[in-house]
Design a protein around this motif. Sequence first.
Motif: not given
Length: 247
Positions: A106, A213, A215-217, A221-222, A225
């Motif tokens: 990730g 962190t 789990k973020w692709s 995307e982060l 958020h």
Amino acid sequence: MEFSPIAPNLWIGNSPEFGNYNHDIVYNLLKSIDINFSSCLEVAPFSTCECYIMYHPDFPMCSKIENRHIIFLNTSDNYWSQWTYQFSHEYCHHLINRDMSGEFKGLKWFEETICELSSMYHLHRLHEQWINSANPIQCCYAPYLKDYKDNLLSKHSQLFSATSHPGFLQSWLPILNEPTYHRDYYNTLAAKMFPLFVENPFLWKIILHFGDTCKWSSLNELFEHLHVQADNSYAYSLKNLNNLLLS
């Protein structure tokens, strides 16, 4: 092992491997890192979960055991710049408070970058505080903190020159996404971001919204958020950080 209390949430192991260090100075240094971080995050000092500091013979790291964290450091004696560098990095992991399973996937590379940036930032802040300190030991040592920080900022000048090109980060992603550490790239990215965090320390609030962190692709995307979570104290600085990395 016996532990000595430093602050309401901090204890340090009475390990002979830490050597013959000045306890007053080191305890003050470690407490200052929490206090300075807490000011940036606008939270009460020493309000995190329990954190125990122990010696590790190979490398620094942060581990989670039940509801407490263990920060392992690989430093000793009165190398205060090294104490600052290592503890600031691992304390940032502690504050991000992800799963700490040891997986590297990730956006773990971005977390490592931010923690490298934490070391640069806290060396900078401590230098500012120590150079004006009434304590003659701190005042005399302050220039060494600055030298350590400056060395980190200029460590990979060739890589840093590439960051002036549009889309530089996109071209680095194949390397950054590899399941291994690339500390030269983390250091370079941290040096690139450093001025924004000095300009607006409230930008550190982003770490409160990272979660795990791994789990973020994607960084896009982060940041989507993070923009939703941002308050007025750093929303504009976050846009600048977004543009710096993703334009």
